[in-house]
Enzyme design. Structure first.
Site, PDB file in Angstrom:
ATOM      1  N   HIS A 106      10.569  23.927   2.776  1.00  0.00           N
ATOM      2  CA  HIS A 106      11.936  23.424   2.599  1.00  0.00           C
ATOM      3  C   HIS A 106      12.107  22.834   1.203  1.00  0.00           C
ATOM      4  O   HIS A 106      12.249  21.620   1.023  1.00  0.00           O
ATOM      5  CB  HIS A 106      12.282  22.390   3.683  1.00  0.00           C
ATOM      6  CG  HIS A 106      12.492  23.005   5.033  1.00  0.00           C
ATOM      7  ND1 HIS A 106      11.554  22.942   6.033  1.00  0.00           N
ATOM      8  CD2 HIS A 106      13.533  23.716   5.537  1.00  0.00           C
ATOM      9  CE1 HIS A 106      12.004  23.592   7.108  1.00  0.00           C
ATOM     10  NE2 HIS A 106      13.199  24.061   6.835  1.00  0.00           N
ATOM     11  N   HIS A 110      13.701  27.823  -1.392  1.00  0.00           N
ATOM     12  CA  HIS A 110      14.259  28.235  -0.088  1.00  0.00           C
ATOM     13  C   HIS A 110      15.792  28.149  -0.150  1.00  0.00           C
ATOM     14  O   HIS A 110      16.488  29.052   0.315  1.00  0.00           O
ATOM     15  CB  HIS A 110      13.710  27.342   1.036  1.00  0.00           C
ATOM     16  CG  HIS A 110      14.496  27.396   2.311  1.00  0.00           C
ATOM     17  ND1 HIS A 110      14.614  28.542   3.086  1.00  0.00           N
ATOM     18  CD2 HIS A 110      15.247  26.451   2.956  1.00  0.00           C
ATOM     19  CE1 HIS A 110      15.381  28.299   4.151  1.00  0.00           C
ATOM     20  NE2 HIS A 110      15.785  27.031   4.083  1.00  0.00           N
ATOM     21  N   HIS A 148      22.172  23.223   1.686  1.00  0.00           N
ATOM     22  CA  HIS A 148      21.995  23.059   3.135  1.00  0.00           C
ATOM     23  C   HIS A 148      20.726  22.326   3.568  1.00  0.00           C
ATOM     24  O   HIS A 148      20.662  21.844   4.695  1.00  0.00           O
ATOM     25  CB  HIS A 148      22.072  24.423   3.845  1.00  0.00           C
ATOM     26  CG  HIS A 148      20.758  25.133   3.881  1.00  0.00           C
ATOM     27  ND1 HIS A 148      20.243  25.802   2.806  1.00  0.00           N
ATOM     28  CD2 HIS A 148      19.822  25.242   4.865  1.00  0.00           C
ATOM     29  CE1 HIS A 148      19.065  26.296   3.122  1.00  0.00           C
ATOM     30  NE2 HIS A 148      18.784  25.971   4.367  1.00  0.00           N
ATOM     31  N   ASP A 149      19.715  22.208   2.699  1.00  0.00           N
ATOM     32  CA  ASP A 149      18.498  21.460   3.082  1.00  0.00           C
ATOM     33  C   ASP A 149      18.207  20.343   2.076  1.00  0.00           C
ATOM     34  O   ASP A 149      17.048  19.913   1.936  1.00  0.00           O
ATOM     35  CB  ASP A 149      17.286  22.407   3.172  1.00  0.00           C
ATOM     36  CG  ASP A 149      17.131  23.033   4.554  1.00  0.00           C
ATOM     37  OD1 ASP A 149      17.544  22.403   5.539  1.00  0.00           O
ATOM     38  OD2 ASP A 149      16.613  24.167   4.637  1.00  0.00           O
ATOM     39  N   ASP A 260      19.535  31.449   6.706  1.00  0.00           N
ATOM     40  CA  ASP A 260      18.499  30.422   6.819  1.00  0.00           C
ATOM     41  C   ASP A 260      17.174  30.983   7.350  1.00  0.00           C
ATOM     42  O   ASP A 260      16.107  30.455   7.046  1.00  0.00           O
ATOM     43  CB  ASP A 260      19.006  29.300   7.740  1.00  0.00           C
ATOM     44  CG  ASP A 260      18.330  27.978   7.465  1.00  0.00           C
ATOM     45  OD1 ASP A 260      17.683  27.832   6.417  1.00  0.00           O
ATOM     46  OD2 ASP A 260      18.454  27.060   8.309  1.00  0.00           O
TER      47      ASP A 260
HETATM   48  P1  8BR Z   1      15.374  25.411   9.225  1.00  0.00           P
HETATM   49  O1  8BR Z   1      15.060  26.214   7.981  1.00  0.00           O
HETATM   50  O2  8BR Z   1      16.747  24.842   9.202  1.00  0.00           O
HETATM   51  O3  8BR Z   1      14.307  24.396   9.525  1.00  0.00           O
HETATM   52  O4  8BR Z   1      15.411  26.412  10.514  1.00  0.00           O
HETATM   53  C1  8BR Z   1      14.497  27.393  10.747  1.00  0.00           C
HETATM   54  C2  8BR Z   1      13.438  26.967  11.772  1.00  0.00           C
HETATM   55  O5  8BR Z   1      12.986  28.130  12.490  1.00  0.00           O
HETATM   56  C3  8BR Z   1      12.188  26.419  11.116  1.00  0.00           C
HETATM   57  O6  8BR Z   1      12.180  25.056  10.878  1.00  0.00           O
HETATM   58  C4  8BR Z   1      11.122  26.805  12.098  1.00  0.00           C
HETATM   59  O7  8BR Z   1      11.024  25.868  13.150  1.00  0.00           O
HETATM   60  C5  8BR Z   1      11.594  28.119  12.700  1.00  0.00           C
HETATM   61  N1  8BR Z   1      10.885  29.255  12.065  1.00  0.00           N
HETATM   62  C6  8BR Z   1       9.760  29.867  12.486  1.00  0.00           C
HETATM   63 BR1  8BR Z   1       8.886  29.417  14.017  1.00  0.00          BR
HETATM   64  N2  8BR Z   1       9.360  30.857  11.688  1.00  0.00           N
HETATM   65  C7  8BR Z   1      10.242  30.894  10.708  1.00  0.00           C
HETATM   66  C8  8BR Z   1      10.355  31.709   9.571  1.00  0.00           C
HETATM   67  N3  8BR Z   1       9.503  32.689   9.290  1.00  0.00           N
HETATM   68  N4  8BR Z   1      11.390  31.462   8.752  1.00  0.00           N
HETATM   69  C9  8BR Z   1      12.281  30.506   9.018  1.00  0.00           C
HETATM   70  N5  8BR Z   1      12.237  29.709  10.083  1.00  0.00           N
HETATM   71  C10 8BR Z   1      11.223  29.886  10.931  1.00  0.00           C
HETATM   72 ZN    ZN Z   2      16.948  26.013   5.561  1.00  0.00          ZN
END
Ligand code: 8BR
Ligand code: ZN
Length: 353
Positions: A106, A110, A148-149, A260
């Site tokens: 994050h 990203h 967004h993050d 995302d």
């Molecule tokens: P955020 O980026 O807002 O956190 O939302 C995506 C969420 O999906 C991650 O925090 C994670 O918990 C899950 N995730 C997983 Br499991 N694999 C992922 C990936 N390859 N890319 C993005 N999110 C993933």
């Molecule tokens: Zn994100």
């Protein structure tokens, strides 16, 4: 690159990817191919594609998020049309970029990745046309991806709740981080030097702010089931997507939600880089949970990496990514390329098992 900005009135952003007229710059490129400007131009040639590498852009500029967001806004001619102050915009974007932590996943790269693919979905994907988006909605849509993050600490919502962190009290355990990202940005925007909206009419500003808030809040994966079933219901009802504000906002939310998790739908060499990064962040959280003597969250125990991570990615793709990408491809056929990459990436993990 800095020397070529701001672009002149009427100048297209593709000017950034052409050999510059400025003899000094032209000479620099000729003398040292593979330098900042040449590498950045090469990245920008892919800005309209779903296989652009923000890792490469970060390597050449060190500021992929601000540079990419600026180029997108210029390409859409929004700086000109919405009369955004160029200095304020660049100051704001630099501050947004600086507010991301150097987390394994994050981080600002990203955010650049999400912003670029969100732009792709809106433009080539066809969302702008399908929803007849206003300029304000397009600006809000692009900025939402970039912010967004913001200030993500590298630990998830659940961790904040379980450790009774300050932010969990502040936001009553409801979309803690997503509320925080937005609140920080709009607090920053109160300062005149960052306030890119200060010249706008009240209703114009409200439209942009409401859209950004709705979109960023929708990135809380805890709300995924609710938002996705709403989208599927409206898709089945075949609405005229531009007629109701609720539908427009829902479509924009689906765009940022897809963006995302879009790393799963990027070419394999890019996806695997993101997968490695998210695993590193998960295990950092798992280590802290272990130190705090609280149960380690699922998929966050580094000792179980080999047997759990591939399974986790396959389930994530099967239950979340593929259904979402399928539904959005039905809505916007040009985004189907992401679905194809996801299938290939899933096969990679299946072969590893
Ligand atoms: P955020 O980026 O807002 O956190 O939302 C995506 C969420 O999906 C991650 O925090 C994670 O918990 C899950 N995730 C997983 Br499991 N694999 C992922 C990936 N390859 N890319 C993005 N999110 C993933
Ligand atoms: Zn994100």
């Amino acid at each position: 690159l800095q020397k070529r900005l701001p672009l002149q009135d009427g100048e297209d952003v593709s000017a950034l990817t052409r050999t510059p007229a400025d003899p000094e710059l032209a000479q620099m490129i000729e003398k040292a191919p593979g330098t900042v400007i040449a590498d950045t131009m090469k990245c920008f040639q892919k800005i309209d594609e779903c296989d652009m590498s923000v890792f490469d852009l970060e390597k050449s500029t060190g500021s992929a998020l601000s540079v990419c967001t600026y180029a997108i806004l210029y390409k859409l001619d929004l700086i000109n049309r919405l009369e955004l102050d160029d200095v304020k915009l660049r100051t704001f974007l630099a501050a947004v970029q600086a507010g991301y932590h150097p987390n394994p996943y994050h981080n600002s790269v990203h955010a650049a990745d999400v912003s670029q693919i969100n732009y792709f979905i809106m433009t080539k994907g066809g969302l702008i046309d399908k929803c007849k988006l206003s300029q304000e909605e397009v600006l809000a849509g692009i900025l939402a991806g970039s912010i967004h993050d913001y200030d993500h600490p590298g630990y998830n919502n659940n961790f904040h709740t379980r450790t009774n962190a300050y932010l969990s009290t502040l936001y009553n355990d409801r979309s803690i981080l997503e509320n925080h990202h937005l609140a920080c940005i709009f607090e920053m925007l109160r300062l005149p030097r960052y306030n890119i909206f200060s010249h706008m009419k009240e209703e114009q500003y409200r439209e942009i702010r409401d859209t950004m808030v709705e979109m960023v809040l929708s990135t809380d994966m805890g709300l995924h089931g609710k938002i996705f079933s709403q989208f599927r219901r409206r898709l089945g009802e075949c609405p005229e997507w531009h007629e109701r504000k609720d539908d427009i906002r829902l479509a924009l939310s689906m765009s940022i939600k897809m963006a995302d998790i879009s790393n799963c739908g990027r070419p394999k060499h890019l996806y695997l880089e993101w997968a490695k990064n998210i695993a590193t962040e998960f295990y950092n959280q798992g280590d802290v949970e272990q130190k705090l003597c609280i149960p380690i969250s699922p998929f966050m125990d580094r000792r179980k990496d080999k047997q759990e991570f591939p399974k986790g990615q396959i389930s994530f793709m099967n239950f979340i990514v593929v259904p979402m990408f399928e539904a959005i491809s039905e809505f916007l056929p040009p985004v189907e390329c992401s679905l194809q990459h996801t299938t290939e990436n899933k096969e990679y993990w299946q072969q590893q098992e």
